[in-house]
Scaffold this motif. Structure first.
Motif, PDB file in Angstrom:
ATOM      1  N   ALA A 209       0.815  -1.212   0.000  1.00  0.00           N
ATOM      2  CA  ALA A 209       0.000   0.000   0.000  1.00  0.00           C
ATOM      3  C   ALA A 209       0.852   1.267   0.000  1.00  0.00           C
ATOM      4  N   LEU A 210       2.000   1.207   0.650  1.00  0.00           N
ATOM      5  CA  LEU A 210       2.890   2.376   0.702  1.00  0.00           C
ATOM      6  C   LEU A 210       3.749   2.511  -0.557  1.00  0.00           C
ATOM      7  N   GLY A 211       3.693   1.520  -1.428  1.00  0.00           N
ATOM      8  CA  GLY A 211       4.479   1.590  -2.657  1.00  0.00           C
ATOM      9  C   GLY A 211       5.926   1.196  -2.474  1.00  0.00           C
ATOM     10  N   ILE A 212       6.221   0.452  -1.399  1.00  0.00           N
ATOM     11  CA  ILE A 212       7.594  -0.002  -1.155  1.00  0.00           C
ATOM     12  C   ILE A 212       7.840  -1.254  -1.989  1.00  0.00           C
ATOM     13  N   LYS A 213       8.819  -1.187  -2.867  1.00  0.00           N
ATOM     14  CA  LYS A 213       9.030  -2.277  -3.816  1.00  0.00           C
ATOM     15  C   LYS A 213       9.716  -3.483  -3.186  1.00  0.00           C
ATOM     16  N   ASN A 214      10.654  -3.236  -2.273  1.00  0.00           N
ATOM     17  CA  ASN A 214      11.413  -4.346  -1.692  1.00  0.00           C
ATOM     18  C   ASN A 214      11.788  -3.991  -0.265  1.00  0.00           C
ATOM     19  N   ILE A 215      11.200  -4.656   0.708  1.00  0.00           N
ATOM     20  CA  ILE A 215      11.447  -4.352   2.115  1.00  0.00           C
ATOM     21  C   ILE A 215      12.915  -4.571   2.480  1.00  0.00           C
ATOM     22  N   ASP A 216      13.610  -5.411   1.716  1.00  0.00           N
ATOM     23  CA  ASP A 216      15.019  -5.694   2.004  1.00  0.00           C
ATOM     24  C   ASP A 216      15.981  -4.710   1.341  1.00  0.00           C
ATOM     25  N   SER A 217      15.438  -3.728   0.624  1.00  0.00           N
ATOM     26  CA  SER A 217      16.292  -2.734  -0.043  1.00  0.00           C
ATOM     27  C   SER A 217      15.809  -1.323   0.279  1.00  0.00           C
ATOM     28  N   PRO A 218      16.043  -0.856   1.512  1.00  0.00           N
ATOM     29  CA  PRO A 218      15.627   0.509   1.862  1.00  0.00           C
ATOM     30  C   PRO A 218      16.445   1.542   1.100  1.00  0.00           C
ATOM     31  N   GLU A 219      15.831   2.693   0.848  1.00  0.00           N
ATOM     32  CA  GLU A 219      16.566   3.778   0.179  1.00  0.00           C
ATOM     33  C   GLU A 219      17.633   4.384   1.093  1.00  0.00           C
ATOM     34  N   TRP A 220      17.391   4.327   2.414  1.00  0.00           N
ATOM     35  CA  TRP A 220      18.335   4.860   3.389  1.00  0.00           C
ATOM     36  C   TRP A 220      18.436   3.884   4.552  1.00  0.00           C
ATOM     37  N   GLY A 221      19.555   3.928   5.271  1.00  0.00           N
ATOM     38  CA  GLY A 221      19.730   3.060   6.417  1.00  0.00           C
ATOM     39  C   GLY A 221      20.166   1.657   6.020  1.00  0.00           C
ATOM     40  N   ASP A 222      20.113   0.747   6.980  1.00  0.00           N
ATOM     41  CA  ASP A 222      20.543  -0.633   6.757  1.00  0.00           C
ATOM     42  C   ASP A 222      19.344  -1.528   6.456  1.00  0.00           C
ATOM     43  N   ALA A 223      19.583  -2.552   5.678  1.00  0.00           N
ATOM     44  CA  ALA A 223      18.522  -3.514   5.374  1.00  0.00           C
ATOM     45  C   ALA A 223      18.075  -4.212   6.658  1.00  0.00           C
ATOM     46  N   PRO A 224      16.775  -4.401   6.827  1.00  0.00           N
ATOM     47  CA  PRO A 224      16.285  -5.079   8.046  1.00  0.00           C
ATOM     48  C   PRO A 224      16.608  -6.559   8.008  1.00  0.00           C
ATOM     49  N   LEU A 225      16.854  -7.105   9.210  1.00  0.00           N
ATOM     50  CA  LEU A 225      17.187  -8.516   9.328  1.00  0.00           C
ATOM     51  C   LEU A 225      16.269  -9.196  10.343  1.00  0.00           C
ATOM     52  N   THR A 226      16.154 -10.506  10.225  1.00  0.00           N
ATOM     53  CA  THR A 226      15.492 -11.282  11.258  1.00  0.00           C
ATOM     54  C   THR A 226      16.430 -11.379  12.455  1.00  0.00           C
ATOM     55  N   VAL A 227      15.936 -11.921  13.564  1.00  0.00           N
ATOM     56  CA  VAL A 227      16.775 -12.022  14.750  1.00  0.00           C
ATOM     57  C   VAL A 227      17.969 -12.945  14.540  1.00  0.00           C
ATOM     58  N   ASP A 228      17.865 -13.856  13.568  1.00  0.00           N
ATOM     59  CA  ASP A 228      18.998 -14.741  13.289  1.00  0.00           C
ATOM     60  C   ASP A 228      19.789 -14.295  12.063  1.00  0.00           C
ATOM     61  N   GLY A 229      19.581 -13.021  11.654  1.00  0.00           N
ATOM     62  CA  GLY A 229      20.433 -12.435  10.625  1.00  0.00           C
ATOM     63  C   GLY A 229      20.046 -12.699   9.193  1.00  0.00           C
TER      64      GLY A 229
END
Length: 286
Positions: A209-229
């Motif tokens: 809905a927000l138009g985010i194409k890939n949650i693992d590729s942010p435009e800024w900051g670090d890519a989000p990870l699960t607790v086990d990396g």
């Protein structure tokens, strides 16, 4: 002169001894910075007034060219209480510099050579300012535990335009939480209206809905990870979903979309100005 932890962070930034400010000087407000030629100041002020969730205006230069004295836009906070011994040109760990809307300096250590007597600095609320409250509530943001920068994304939500600032969209920051934690996360962050307040969206449907194409590729900051990396977008954590807040990178994005002429300076995402104002001094009790 104050010896607060906020002042210490600013002095360390001045000496280039720190980088990311997430988790530093708990209980003190952190702010995003944007510095514009004075001819754009009134339009930018109006942009913030029309878009208070992603662009909450905290303070600005008391006059054009002033990098040490600020005017407060925070209720009950005097000008002198914002930050003592302040220098907007050096007291943020890293900066971005744009010339005619083109990035010319990336994560530079100061903006001494770029600042002029015509520049006006603006401080915008930062969501780092409620992360301490989340931690106290037993809901520490994952990136703070993993010592990473919060992921930030460009969205398709349009900003209400103001003067030369047209075509801009929200930028959001993201912190993962379990579904049964979201009500508590909303309650904790809701009073922080000067630093983006409660989340604007959550869940995997919100990504689309927000138009985010890939949650693992942010435009800024670090890519989000699960607790086990592992990559967060693999959805391997049961009932864990992305939670999105308005983000103070939004004004930078609006400035770039406006194709402003001249030199514009800003904080590098994740590198904030830590103020002498305490979080609980600006909470909205409603």
């Amino acid at each position: 002169m104050t010896t607060s932890s906020a002042h210490t962070v600013r002095l360390n930034a001045r000496k280039n001894d720190i980088t990311f400010t997430s988790g530093l000087a708990p209980t003190y407000l952190q702010a995003n910075l944007i510095c514009l030629p004075s001819r754009y100041a009134q339009d930018f002020r109006l942009l913030c007034q029309r878009n208070p969730v992603p662009c909450p205006l905290l303070a600005e230069s008391k006059s054009a060219g002033s990098f040490t004295e600020l005017k407060s836009w925070m209720a009950n906070i005097t000008d002198s209480a914002i930050a003592c011994d302040l220098d907007l040109r050096t007291d943020i760990p890293r900066y971005m510099v744009y010339k005619d809307s083109i990035l010319v300096k990336f994560q530079c250590k100061d903006i001494n050579e770029d600042w002029t007597e015509d520049h006006v600095g603006f401080l915008i609320g930062c969501s780092y300012s409620f992360e301490n409250a989340l931690a106290i509530a037993g809901l520490p943001p994952r990136h703070t535990i993993m010592k990473r920068n919060v992921p930030m994304y460009r969205t398709n939500i349009p900003l209400c335009p103001a003067g030369v600032f047209t075509g801009g969209t929200f930028v959001v920051s993201m912190r993962p939480y379990t579904l049964d934690q979201i009500d508590d996360v909303r309650s904790v962050t809701r009073p922080y209206v000067g630093t983006h307040g409660e989340p604007i969206a959550w869940g995997w449907d919100a990504v689309r809905a927000l138009g985010i194409k890939n949650i693992d590729s942010p435009e800024w900051g670090d890519a989000p990870l699960t607790v086990d990396g592992k990559p967060f977008g693999l959805k391997t954590e049961e009932n864990v979903v992305p939670v999105f807040w308005g983000c103070g990178v939004t004004p930078q994005e609006a400035v770039m979309r406006a194709n402003l002429q001249g030199v514009v300076m800003a904080h590098a995402p994740g590198h904030m100005l830590v103020m002498d104002v305490k979080e609980d001094e600006v909470l909205d009790p409603n």
